[in-house]
Design an enzyme around this catalytic site. Structure first.
Site, PDB file in Angstrom:
ATOM      1  CG  HIS A   1      -1.993   1.076   1.129  1.00  0.00           C
ATOM      2  ND1 HIS A   1      -3.296   0.785   0.792  1.00  0.00           N
ATOM      3  CD2 HIS A   1      -1.961   2.421   1.305  1.00  0.00           C
ATOM      4  CE1 HIS A   1      -4.011   1.898   0.796  1.00  0.00           C
ATOM      5  NE2 HIS A   1      -3.204   2.911   1.103  1.00  0.00           N
ATOM      6  CB  CYS A   2       3.186   2.918  -1.524  1.00  0.00           C
ATOM      7  SG  CYS A   2       3.540   1.813  -2.906  1.00  0.00           S
ATOM      8  CG  HIS A   3      -1.048   6.617  -1.854  1.00  0.00           C
ATOM      9  ND1 HIS A   3      -2.219   6.059  -2.300  1.00  0.00           N
ATOM     10  CD2 HIS A   3      -1.072   6.521  -0.493  1.00  0.00           C
ATOM     11  CE1 HIS A   3      -2.942   5.651  -1.259  1.00  0.00           C
ATOM     12  NE2 HIS A   3      -2.263   5.915  -0.153  1.00  0.00           N
TER      13      HIS A   3
ATOM     14  NE  ARG B   1      -7.765   3.119  -0.410  1.00  0.00           N
ATOM     15  CZ  ARG B   1      -7.146   4.104   0.224  1.00  0.00           C
ATOM     16  NH1 ARG B   1      -6.856   5.230  -0.414  1.00  0.00           N
ATOM     17  NH2 ARG B   1      -6.797   3.975   1.490  1.00  0.00           N
TER      18      ARG B   1
ATOM     19  CG  HIS C   1      -4.705   2.550   6.319  1.00  0.00           C
ATOM     20  ND1 HIS C   1      -3.539   2.143   5.713  1.00  0.00           N
ATOM     21  CD2 HIS C   1      -5.169   3.602   5.584  1.00  0.00           C
ATOM     22  CE1 HIS C   1      -3.309   2.913   4.655  1.00  0.00           C
ATOM     23  NE2 HIS C   1      -4.276   3.787   4.558  1.00  0.00           N
TER      24      HIS C   1
ATOM     25  CG  ASP D   1      -0.756   5.303   4.041  1.00  0.00           C
ATOM     26  OD1 ASP D   1      -1.219   5.298   2.882  1.00  0.00           O
ATOM     27  OD2 ASP D   1      -1.233   6.007   4.949  1.00  0.00           O
TER      28      ASP D   1
ATOM     29  CG  ASN E   1      -5.071  13.808   3.475  1.00  0.00           C
ATOM     30  OD1 ASN E   1      -4.983  15.021   3.323  1.00  0.00           O
ATOM     31  ND2 ASN E   1      -5.548  13.008   2.523  1.00  0.00           N
TER      32      ASN E   1
END
Length: 303
Positions: A36-38, A129, A185, A252, A257
């Site tokens: 999970h990364c962006h 998602r 998460h 993440d 945010n």
């Protein structure tokens, strides 16, 4: 030290990720996956859309790759973020550049063209998602069902981003989703409620149906104490004890945010390391992601 903000770009809503995270104390197994990364940008090629829900820092695939090479990750799942909205070009470019190193998760709407989904699937996108978060907007459940019907023939998974009691509200709906589901998460429970709190109990019930997986990500978001995140450890241990075969781990990165100090990704890797044996780390970082996201399997004897 943090990554700089490019000149002339909109002011980001929060700080950038650390430019020089430390090397983890544990060595990751060959084929380890950050599930999970962006990525964001580079904004000179991929400008942020005006309808975005927040303004991220520039955090392109090249920076993600440097991070993963430094930490020891060979694979990653890049999740499309509402920072880029429904413009998936940065993600598609990363998938092409990565040449099998990455898988992707998309954001879709009921009216999206079926040809778009076929293109995404061929590029390496394997999931969709939905965020049930107040700052990102709650999707209509009928719209969610429609999108799931669109992607189900491709064998995609459904990622659910929800926080706290929102999981309890969605529990019955999640149980009826026909595709594999992953809850991001750890459902962001209030750690102060403990492992017998209502959200963790709901998360464990979701795991019982056999189609639901959980990402052991977001310790930096859940902790009330910050690194080394010991207050989050009991929840992770409880999940490991119940369903180690359906757990994934994600950084993440780049931690958008976030209401708290910017984490060191070396700390996040070592948090998992402290709670797992080498064999369990291999399962969570290698075997489980290969099964869930469709990466080629890695033989433990030859790795």
């Amino acid at each position: 030290m943090s990554l700089p903000t490019p000149a002339g770009q909109p002011i980001p809503d929060g700080p950038p990720p650390l430019a020089n995270p430390r090397k983890p104390k544990i060595a990751l197994p060959p084929g380890a996956c950050d599930s999970h990364c962006h990525i964001y940008g580079p904004f000179a090629r991929f400008p942020l859309p005006p309808e975005r829900s927040f303004t991220p820092n520039d955090a392109p695939e090249t920076a993600l790759r440097r991070l993963h090479d430094h930490l020891g990750f060979a694979r990653a799942v890049i999740v499309q973020s509402q920072g880029h909205g429904h413009d998936h070009e940065p993600l598609l470019d990363a998938l092409a550049v990565g040449r099998g190193r990455y898988r992707g998760v998309a954001l879709l709407r009921p009216g999206d063209n079926p040809d778009l989904i076929r293109r995404f699937d061929a590029a390496g996108i394997c999931g969709v998602r939905f965020s049930f978060m107040s700052h990102l907007g709650f999707p209509d459940l009928d719209a969610v069902r429609s999108v799931i019907t669109m992607v189900e023939p491709y064998g995609w998974h459904v990622a659910i981003h929800v926080a706290g009691s929102g999981l309890i509200d969605l529990e019955d709906f999640i149980g009826l989703i026909p595709t594999p589901v992953v809850i991001d998460h750890m459902a962001r429970p209030d750690i102060g409620e403990g492992v017998e709190g209502p959200v963790v109990r709901a998360l464990l019930r979701c795991l019982e149906n056999g189609r639901v997986w959980v990402k052991l990500s977001g310790a930096e978001r859940l902790s009330k104490l910050h690194a080394p995140y010991e207050d989050v450890a009991p929840t992770v241990r409880r999940l490991i004890a119940n369903a180690p075969e359906r757990l994934l781990w994600g950084s993440d990165w780049p931690h958008v945010n976030l209401h708290g100090p910017m984490p060191d990704d070396g700390d996040l890797v070592d948090f998992l390391g402290r709670l797992t044996t080498p064999g369990l780390r291999r399962r969570i970082l290698v075997d489980n992601p290969a099964a869930f996201f469709g990466f080629p399997a890695i033989d433990a004897k030859t790795a």
